[in-house]
Scaffold this motif. Structure first.
Motif, PDB file in Angstrom:
ATOM      1  N   GLU A 164       0.748  -1.192  -0.346  1.00 17.00           N
ATOM      2  CA  GLU A 164       0.005  -0.118  -0.309  1.00 17.00           C
ATOM      3  C   GLU A 164       0.984   1.256  -0.239  1.00 17.00           C
ATOM      4  OE1 GLU A 164      -2.553  -0.139   3.011  1.00 17.00           O
ATOM      5  OE2 GLU A 164      -4.122  -2.086   2.876  1.00 17.00           O
ATOM      6  N   ASN A 165       2.299   0.868   0.732  1.00 18.22           N
ATOM      7  CA  ASN A 165       2.528   2.585   0.918  1.00 18.22           C
ATOM      8  C   ASN A 165       4.346   2.341  -0.349  1.00 18.22           C
ATOM      9  OD1 ASN A 165       1.309   4.042   2.556  1.00 18.22           O
ATOM     10  ND2 ASN A 165       2.055   1.900   4.373  1.00 18.22           N
ATOM     11  N   SER A 166       3.674   1.075  -0.786  1.00 16.05           N
ATOM     12  CA  SER A 166       5.525   1.202  -1.392  1.00 16.05           C
ATOM     13  C   SER A 166       5.660  -0.321  -2.583  1.00 16.05           C
ATOM     14  CB  SER A 166       6.798   0.136  -0.213  1.00 16.05           C
ATOM     15  OG  SER A 166       7.973   0.117  -1.046  1.00 16.05           O
ATOM     16  N   ASN A 167       6.659  -0.534  -3.356  1.00 12.40           N
ATOM     17  CA  ASN A 167       5.947  -1.408  -4.624  1.00 12.40           C
ATOM     18  C   ASN A 167       6.852  -2.358  -4.045  1.00 12.40           C
ATOM     19  OD1 ASN A 167       8.816  -0.384  -5.277  1.00 12.40           O
ATOM     20  ND2 ASN A 167       8.287   1.069  -6.504  1.00 12.40           N
ATOM     21  N   LEU A 168       7.383  -2.911  -4.911  1.00 12.97           N
ATOM     22  CA  LEU A 168       7.904  -4.741  -4.584  1.00 12.97           C
ATOM     23  C   LEU A 168       9.571  -4.201  -4.803  1.00 12.97           C
ATOM     24  CD1 LEU A 168       6.578  -7.348  -7.088  1.00 12.97           C
ATOM     25  CD2 LEU A 168       6.609  -7.223  -4.474  1.00 12.97           C
ATOM     26  N   ARG A 169       9.776  -3.689  -5.872  1.00 16.90           N
ATOM     27  CA  ARG A 169      11.388  -2.841  -5.917  1.00 16.90           C
ATOM     28  C   ARG A 169      11.719  -2.264  -4.799  1.00 16.90           C
ATOM     29  NH1 ARG A 169      15.663  -2.328  -8.709  1.00 16.90           N
ATOM     30  NH2 ARG A 169      16.902  -0.363  -9.026  1.00 16.90           N
ATOM     31  N   ALA A 170      11.062  -1.528  -3.827  1.00 12.09           N
ATOM     32  CA  ALA A 170      11.649  -1.021  -2.968  1.00 12.09           C
ATOM     33  C   ALA A 170      11.590  -1.492  -1.694  1.00 12.09           C
ATOM     34  CB  ALA A 170      10.939   0.293  -2.662  1.00 12.09           C
ATOM     35  N   LEU A 171      10.746  -2.857  -1.463  1.00  9.11           N
ATOM     36  CA  LEU A 171      10.670  -3.363  -1.021  1.00  9.11           C
ATOM     37  C   LEU A 171      11.188  -4.478  -0.631  1.00  9.11           C
ATOM     38  CD1 LEU A 171       7.133  -4.719  -0.320  1.00  9.11           C
ATOM     39  CD2 LEU A 171       8.341  -3.466   1.409  1.00  9.11           C
ATOM     40  N   SER A 172      12.190  -4.760  -2.095  1.00  9.72           N
ATOM     41  CA  SER A 172      12.725  -5.718  -1.561  1.00  9.72           C
ATOM     42  C   SER A 172      14.527  -5.303  -2.009  1.00  9.72           C
ATOM     43  CB  SER A 172      13.104  -6.323  -3.235  1.00  9.72           C
ATOM     44  OG  SER A 172      13.722  -5.519  -4.580  1.00  9.72           O
ATOM     45  N   LEU A 173      14.409  -3.920  -2.188  1.00  6.62           N
ATOM     46  CA  LEU A 173      15.943  -2.985  -1.457  1.00  6.62           C
ATOM     47  C   LEU A 173      16.102  -3.138  -0.422  1.00  6.62           C
ATOM     48  CD1 LEU A 173      16.128  -0.303  -4.714  1.00  6.62           C
ATOM     49  CD2 LEU A 173      17.442  -2.813  -4.119  1.00  6.62           C
ATOM     50  N   ARG A 193       7.523 -11.528  -5.505  1.00  5.18           N
ATOM     51  CA  ARG A 193       6.421 -11.859  -6.802  1.00  5.18           C
ATOM     52  C   ARG A 193       6.198 -13.354  -6.324  1.00  5.18           C
ATOM     53  NH1 ARG A 193      10.044  -9.836 -10.484  1.00  5.18           N
ATOM     54  NH2 ARG A 193      10.203  -7.487 -10.546  1.00  5.18           N
ATOM     55  N   THR A 194       6.909 -13.985  -6.138  1.00  2.78           N
ATOM     56  CA  THR A 194       6.714 -16.039  -6.000  1.00  2.78           C
ATOM     57  C   THR A 194       6.074 -15.744  -4.500  1.00  2.78           C
ATOM     58  OG1 THR A 194       8.955 -15.852  -7.061  1.00  2.78           O
ATOM     59  CG2 THR A 194       8.280 -17.677  -5.294  1.00  2.78           C
ATOM     60  N   ALA A 195       5.844 -15.081  -3.616  1.00  2.00           N
ATOM     61  CA  ALA A 195       5.217 -14.871  -2.235  1.00  2.00           C
ATOM     62  C   ALA A 195       4.036 -14.497  -2.358  1.00  2.00           C
ATOM     63  CB  ALA A 195       6.337 -14.330  -1.007  1.00  2.00           C
ATOM     64  N   ARG A 196       3.482 -14.233  -3.303  1.00  2.00           N
ATOM     65  CA  ARG A 196       2.513 -12.964  -3.740  1.00  2.00           C
ATOM     66  C   ARG A 196       2.102 -14.028  -4.726  1.00  2.00           C
ATOM     67  NH1 ARG A 196       2.070  -7.472  -6.351  1.00  2.00           N
ATOM     68  NH2 ARG A 196       2.773  -7.772  -7.770  1.00  2.00           N
ATOM     69  N   SER A 197       2.352 -14.975  -5.293  1.00  2.00           N
ATOM     70  CA  SER A 197       1.744 -15.610  -6.829  1.00  2.00           C
ATOM     71  C   SER A 197       1.601 -17.031  -5.491  1.00  2.00           C
ATOM     72  CB  SER A 197       2.505 -15.748  -7.837  1.00  2.00           C
ATOM     73  OG  SER A 197       3.787 -17.163  -7.245  1.00  2.00           O
ATOM     74  N   ARG A 198       2.377 -17.790  -5.307  1.00  2.00           N
ATOM     75  CA  ARG A 198       2.250 -18.500  -4.677  1.00  2.00           C
ATOM     76  C   ARG A 198       0.693 -18.531  -2.995  1.00  2.00           C
ATOM     77  NH1 ARG A 198       7.556 -21.482  -3.561  1.00  2.00           N
ATOM     78  NH2 ARG A 198       7.626 -22.197  -5.896  1.00  2.00           N
ATOM     79  N   GLY A 199       0.362 -17.362  -2.514  1.00  2.00           N
ATOM     80  CA  GLY A 199       0.113 -17.045  -1.448  1.00  2.00           C
ATOM     81  C   GLY A 199       0.007 -16.459  -0.515  1.00  2.00           C
ATOM     82  N   ARG A 200       1.423 -16.575   0.054  1.00  2.00           N
ATOM     83  CA  ARG A 200       1.684 -17.183   1.220  1.00  2.00           C
ATOM     84  C   ARG A 200       3.858 -16.773   0.962  1.00  2.00           C
ATOM     85  NH1 ARG A 200       1.910 -22.575  -1.335  1.00  2.00           N
ATOM     86  NH2 ARG A 200       4.337 -23.379  -1.506  1.00  2.00           N
TER      87      ARG A 200
END
Length: 84
Positions: free
Chosen positions: A9-18, A28-35
């Motif tokens: 909600e406050n960030s994006n995947l790139r910023a979170l991963s960094l 991305r894998t966690a999001r697609s697997r749903g866990r």
């Protein structure tokens, strides 16, 4: 997965991963697997200023298959966190 959605909600995947020192693909894998893995959940919770122990427990329970023990633990922690 609520934790990842909260983070996005406050960030994006790139910023979170960094921030977490991970590849974007891991999130991305966690999001697609749903866990989330328990370690990823704890790290993400810490990054968001949340209770990391709580989110680690949630991730462990979400990753377990259906069983009487899982159901019992879900009831236990729901009650514990509701009363806290």
């Amino acid at each position: 997965m609520d934790l990842l959605e909260l983070a996005l909600e406050n960030s994006n995947l790139r910023a979170l991963s960094l921030a977490l020192g991970l590849s974007e693909e891991a999130l991305r894998t966690a999001r697609s697997r749903g866990r989330l893995s328990p370690l990823l959940a704890g790290s993400l919770a810490e990054e968001l200023g949340q209770d990391s122990a709580k989110w680690i427990v949630i991730a462990v329970l979400e990753n377990e298959r259906e069983s009487a023990s899982r159901t019992r633990m879900l009831r236990h922690f729901k009650k514990k966190w509701r009363d806290a």
